[in-house]
Design an enzyme around this catalytic site. Structure first.
Site, PDB file in Angstrom:
ATOM      1  N   TRP A 199      13.616  73.854  -2.096  1.00 51.31           N
ATOM      2  CA  TRP A 199      14.992  73.678  -2.563  1.00 51.31           C
ATOM      3  C   TRP A 199      15.112  73.115  -3.962  1.00 51.31           C
ATOM      4  CZ3 TRP A 199      14.610  68.646  -3.618  1.00 51.31           C
ATOM      5  CH2 TRP A 199      13.739  67.890  -2.842  1.00 51.31           C
ATOM      6  N   GLU A 223       1.609  77.346  -3.409  1.00 52.53           N
ATOM      7  CA  GLU A 223       1.911  76.439  -4.528  1.00 52.53           C
ATOM      8  C   GLU A 223       2.447  75.165  -3.898  1.00 52.53           C
ATOM      9  OE1 GLU A 223       1.367  76.979  -7.703  1.00 52.53           O
ATOM     10  OE2 GLU A 223       0.886  79.111  -7.662  1.00 52.53           O
ATOM     11  N   LEU A 224       1.634  74.111  -3.913  1.00 54.56           N
ATOM     12  CA  LEU A 224       1.942  72.959  -3.072  1.00 54.56           C
ATOM     13  C   LEU A 224       2.286  71.714  -3.881  1.00 54.56           C
ATOM     14  CD1 LEU A 224      -0.875  73.678  -0.467  1.00 54.56           C
ATOM     15  CD2 LEU A 224       1.477  74.516  -0.494  1.00 54.56           C
ATOM     16  N   CYS A 239       7.594  69.595  -8.595  1.00 51.40           N
ATOM     17  CA  CYS A 239       6.194  69.484  -8.181  1.00 51.40           C
ATOM     18  C   CYS A 239       5.330  68.984  -9.325  1.00 51.40           C
ATOM     19  CB  CYS A 239       5.708  70.823  -7.675  1.00 51.40           C
ATOM     20  SG  CYS A 239       6.064  72.134  -8.838  1.00 51.40           S
ATOM     21  N   LYS A 254      12.549  83.861   2.554  1.00 52.90           N
ATOM     22  CA  LYS A 254      13.104  82.826   3.446  1.00 52.90           C
ATOM     23  C   LYS A 254      13.285  81.580   2.589  1.00 52.90           C
ATOM     24  CE  LYS A 254      12.658  79.457   5.596  1.00 52.90           C
ATOM     25  NZ  LYS A 254      13.492  78.209   5.390  1.00 52.90           N
ATOM     26  N   ALA A 290      14.788  77.759   1.445  1.00 52.54           N
ATOM     27  CA  ALA A 290      14.966  76.478   2.142  1.00 52.54           C
ATOM     28  C   ALA A 290      16.368  76.410   2.736  1.00 52.54           C
ATOM     29  CB  ALA A 290      14.750  75.323   1.173  1.00 52.54           C
ATOM     30  N   GLU A 339       2.919  61.769  -3.469  1.00 55.66           N
ATOM     31  CA  GLU A 339       3.981  62.426  -4.229  1.00 55.66           C
ATOM     32  C   GLU A 339       5.320  61.803  -3.818  1.00 55.66           C
ATOM     33  OE1 GLU A 339       5.088  66.470  -3.013  1.00 55.66           O
ATOM     34  OE2 GLU A 339       5.105  67.013  -5.132  1.00 55.66           O
TER      35      GLU A 339
HETATM   36  P1  NAP Z   1       8.596  72.091   2.626  1.00 53.37           P
HETATM   37  O1  NAP Z   1       9.179  71.163   3.589  1.00 53.37           O
HETATM   38  O2  NAP Z   1       7.145  72.380   2.703  1.00 53.37           O
HETATM   39  O3  NAP Z   1       9.436  73.443   2.737  1.00 53.37           O
HETATM   40  C1  NAP Z   1       9.192  74.578   1.946  1.00 53.37           C
HETATM   41  C2  NAP Z   1       9.640  75.813   2.681  1.00 53.37           C
HETATM   42  O4  NAP Z   1       8.834  76.003   3.852  1.00 53.37           O
HETATM   43  C3  NAP Z   1      11.077  75.734   3.184  1.00 53.37           C
HETATM   44  O5  NAP Z   1      11.667  77.017   3.067  1.00 53.37           O
HETATM   45  C4  NAP Z   1      10.896  75.342   4.623  1.00 53.37           C
HETATM   46  O6  NAP Z   1      11.984  75.702   5.419  1.00 53.37           O
HETATM   47  C5  NAP Z   1       9.664  76.150   4.983  1.00 53.37           C
HETATM   48  N1  NAP Z   1       8.930  75.697   6.170  1.00 53.37           N
HETATM   49  C6  NAP Z   1       8.954  74.495   6.777  1.00 53.37           C
HETATM   50  N2  NAP Z   1       8.139  74.498   7.860  1.00 53.37           N
HETATM   51  C7  NAP Z   1       7.579  75.726   7.921  1.00 53.37           C
HETATM   52  C8  NAP Z   1       6.639  76.341   8.806  1.00 53.37           C
HETATM   53  N3  NAP Z   1       6.102  75.701   9.843  1.00 53.37           N
HETATM   54  N4  NAP Z   1       6.285  77.615   8.567  1.00 53.37           N
HETATM   55  C9  NAP Z   1       6.789  78.291   7.523  1.00 53.37           C
HETATM   56  N5  NAP Z   1       7.697  77.771   6.667  1.00 53.37           N
HETATM   57  C10 NAP Z   1       8.073  76.497   6.858  1.00 53.37           C
HETATM   58  O7  NAP Z   1       8.855  71.620   1.141  1.00 53.37           O
HETATM   59  P2  NAP Z   1      10.200  71.054   0.565  1.00 53.37           P
HETATM   60  O8  NAP Z   1      10.392  69.691   1.117  1.00 53.37           O
HETATM   61  O9  NAP Z   1      11.271  72.048   0.743  1.00 53.37           O
HETATM   62  O10 NAP Z   1       9.856  71.040  -1.000  1.00 53.37           O
HETATM   63  C11 NAP Z   1       9.216  69.999  -1.645  1.00 53.37           C
HETATM   64  C12 NAP Z   1       7.729  70.266  -1.793  1.00 53.37           C
HETATM   65  O11 NAP Z   1       7.495  71.473  -2.494  1.00 53.37           O
HETATM   66  C13 NAP Z   1       7.052  69.208  -2.619  1.00 53.37           C
HETATM   67  O12 NAP Z   1       5.851  68.808  -2.006  1.00 53.37           O
HETATM   68  C14 NAP Z   1       6.750  69.891  -3.933  1.00 53.37           C
HETATM   69  O13 NAP Z   1       5.678  69.364  -4.656  1.00 53.37           O
HETATM   70  C15 NAP Z   1       6.503  71.281  -3.499  1.00 53.37           C
HETATM   71  N6  NAP Z   1       6.681  72.189  -4.628  1.00 53.37           N
HETATM   72  C16 NAP Z   1       5.575  72.782  -5.177  1.00 53.37           C
HETATM   73  C17 NAP Z   1       5.705  73.622  -6.278  1.00 53.37           C
HETATM   74  C18 NAP Z   1       4.509  74.262  -6.927  1.00 53.37           C
HETATM   75  O14 NAP Z   1       4.701  75.165  -7.734  1.00 53.37           O
HETATM   76  N7  NAP Z   1       3.298  73.858  -6.644  1.00 53.37           N
HETATM   77  C19 NAP Z   1       6.971  73.872  -6.793  1.00 53.37           C
HETATM   78  C20 NAP Z   1       8.061  73.264  -6.216  1.00 53.37           C
HETATM   79  C21 NAP Z   1       7.907  72.434  -5.118  1.00 53.37           C
HETATM   80  P3  NAP Z   1      13.223  74.708   5.664  1.00 53.37           P
HETATM   81  O15 NAP Z   1      13.300  73.769   4.531  1.00 53.37           O
HETATM   82  O16 NAP Z   1      14.372  75.624   5.722  1.00 53.37           O
HETATM   83  O17 NAP Z   1      12.947  74.052   6.938  1.00 53.37           O
HETATM   84 MG    MG Z   2      10.939  69.751   4.003  1.00 56.02          MG
END
Ligand code: NAP
Ligand code: MG
Length: 489
Positions: free
Chosen positions: A151, A249-250, A283, A175, A177, A385
């Site tokens: 998001w 990309e984590l 990130c 899909k 967020a 983080e």
């Molecule tokens: P997240 O909780 O991992 O969610 C990311 C996406 O995965 C959302 O669409 C989420 O859906 C979905 N998801 C959750 N559980 C899942 C599962 N079991 N199977 C498949 N998909 C699933 O991350 P976030 O909290 O939204 O974002 C923050 C994180 O993203 C931070 O750690 C940040 O560092 C990382 N990030 C990394 C980069 C990069 O380029 N390396 C860039 C931006 C952000 P829902 O949210 O709809 O539940």
């Molecule tokens: Mg999350």
């Protein structure tokens, strides 16, 4: 825009009223509900996969110049709707409107970049040990891509996947967020306006644990392109029931090193931008700063002044604010938790530490840019983080110590250095175990260079040609030729 997109899924080129349960979407600046989305059901997920598989047959065979034209149309359609799309993003994500506009225009730029790359998917001819063999290496699209996105950058993080996938000849199911689904649905609307053929782009909304997970497990999806947390990335890697291509990309925990030779004003400017922009929900945000002891006091004083100058506001009402609301209560609570942990372990609050005061901030997820000094690696602000407007500062005496501390993390996404000594720059940048190193600037990513993480920050690349390779398979065609029967004249 939001009312048109609410409760809809985009499957096979048409808008369907979702059959599943409704999920509210909040405006994080006010706490108000801006609309509802539908959680895609297993039947709807299957329909999207079937549509993407069917569309793949024709899309992958289209001459690349035609895919290129389609991506240019998509970029133009997005740029033409920048105002409406940015407003949608600000309403669901919280970032100031002007920043949202910038992100939408970067999405349009990604379309144009990959439109140009689409016509440069060249193969190679490889020398063989004998003259009667020839080896052709051709590149073919992988198939159907499942893109799962977070998001914090609701448009760009979809865009890099969407554009590279479409350029390569793949079809895609997105899909987004749950917090920021309407930007994704708006992108689908632009795909429709740009006359991208039905089934090439599909958008399914709903919870990641159900809809995202179902995509990971779906046998009809050939590749998962994921951006999000390391925990979910690892879960995806571990829960794929069949072999799939993955790009992940984590998370990050990005360090900034400021050496004694640094231009201090430039370092402070960079530190403020990359620690607090998007409320630290990046990130590649600077999480921790290592500053040479000889300049620590001056650095902290300037950093404090610069942080306190940042204007916070409701992103719609204050389009030019530096900072808007945080996207939800979750990152805000984590920020507070990391701050409390640091203070309890002996850190000193330099600035921030609470929400801005006033009625305008009473119902949203706001927090002031916060700096803590005297940090150690026992504190979460230095070792995890935060994903919020909090940065920890620690002094160092020697460059080797700064490098060791900077690398003391399971993450490896981006790192930053301010130094005016070229020998120091080379020494440090060669030793930082990160996919991206930005020196005397804090913009670690540009569209035409590969961007990716190491260690727990992921596998694979986005941006550049390398980003497109993630959507291509190589095929080696080795041909043996016989001498033709030629009649000599
Ligand atoms: P997240 O909780 O991992 O969610 C990311 C996406 O995965 C959302 O669409 C989420 O859906 C979905 N998801 C959750 N559980 C899942 C599962 N079991 N199977 C498949 N998909 C699933 O991350 P976030 O909290 O939204 O974002 C923050 C994180 O993203 C931070 O750690 C940040 O560092 C990382 N990030 C990394 C980069 C990069 O380029 N390396 C860039 C931006 C952000 P829902 O949210 O709809 O539940
Ligand atoms: Mg999350």
């Amino acid at each position: 825009m939001i009312s048109e997109l609410a409760e809809k899924l985009f499957i096979d080129g048409s808008w369907r009223q979702g059959e599943g349960g409704r999920i509210p979407v909040e405006n994080p600046a006010t706490g108000g509900i801006i609309g509802h989305i539908a959680a895609a059901t297993p039947v709807e997920i299957d329909a999207a996969v079937a549509a993407a598989r069917k569309a793949f047959k024709s899309w992958s065979r289209l001459p690349s110049v035609e895919r290129s034209k389609a991506l240019k149309r998509l970029g133009d359609a997005i740029a033409a709707e920048v105002d409406g799309m940015a407003r949608t993003m600000t309403l669901e994500q919280g970032k100031p409107l002007n920043e949202a506009k910038g992100e939408i225009l970067k999405l349009a730029e990604a379309c144009h970049f990959y439109a140009e790359e689409a016509v440069r998917i060249h193969g190679e001819i490889i020398p063989n040990t004998t003259n009667d063999h020839e080896s052709l290496v051709v590149r073919e699209p992988i198939g159907v891509v499942g893109a799962i996105t977070p998001w914090n950058y609701p448009a760009e993080l979809i865009g890099w996947k969407l554009c590279a996938a479409l350029a390569a000849g793949c079809t895609i199911i997105i899909k987004p967020a749950e917090l920021t689904p309407f930007t994704a649905l708006a992108i689908a609307r632009m795909a429709e306006n740009a006359q991208i053929p039905p089934g090439v782009v599909n958008v399914l909304t709903g919870p990641g644990s159900k809809v995202g997970q179902a995509m990971v497990e779906h046998p009809g999806i050939d590749k998962i392109a994921f951006t999000g947390s390391s925990a979910v990335g690892l879960r995806i890697q571990q829960s794929c029931p069949t072999i799939k291509r993955l790009s992940l990309e984590l998370g990050g925990n990005c360090p900034l090193i400021v050496t004694a030779s640094a231009n201090l004003d430039a370092a402070v400017k960079g530190a403020v931008r990359r620690s607090f922009r998007n409320m630290g929900q990046i990130c590649i945000a600077i999480n921790r700063i290592y500053v040479h002891r000889s300049i620590e006091a001056e650095f902290l004083q300037k950093l404090r002044a610069a942080a306190e100058k940042l204007v916070i506001g409701n992103g719609i009402e204050r389009p030019d604010a530096d900072l808007g609301a945080m996207a939800s209560a979750e990152p805000l609570n984590k920020t507070k938790e990391h701050l409390a942990d640091a203070l309890a372990k002996g850190a000193r609050l330099v600035t921030g530490g609470s929400a801005p005061e006033g009625e305008a901030f009473a119902h949203g997820h706001f927090f002031r840019p916060t700096v803590v000094a005297g940090c150690t690696h026992a504190m979460k602000v230095m070792s995890e983080e935060t994903f919020g407007p909090l940065v920890g500062v620690m002094a160092f005496d020697g460059v080797a110590e700064a490098i060791e501390r900077a690398n003391d993390t399971p993450y490896g996404l981006a790192s930053y250095v301010y130094s005016k000594d070229m020998d120091e720059v080379r020494y440090i940048s060669a030793r930082l175990d990160y996919g991206n190193v930005a020196v005397n600037n804090v913009d670690a990513g540009i569209m035409n260079a590969p961007y990716g993480g190491r260690k727990q920050s992921g596998v694979g690349y986005e941006h550049g040609r390398e980003g497109m390779l993630e959507y291509l398979n190589f095929k080696h065609i080795r041909i043996r030729y016989d001498e033709p029967k030629v009649t000599e004249r």
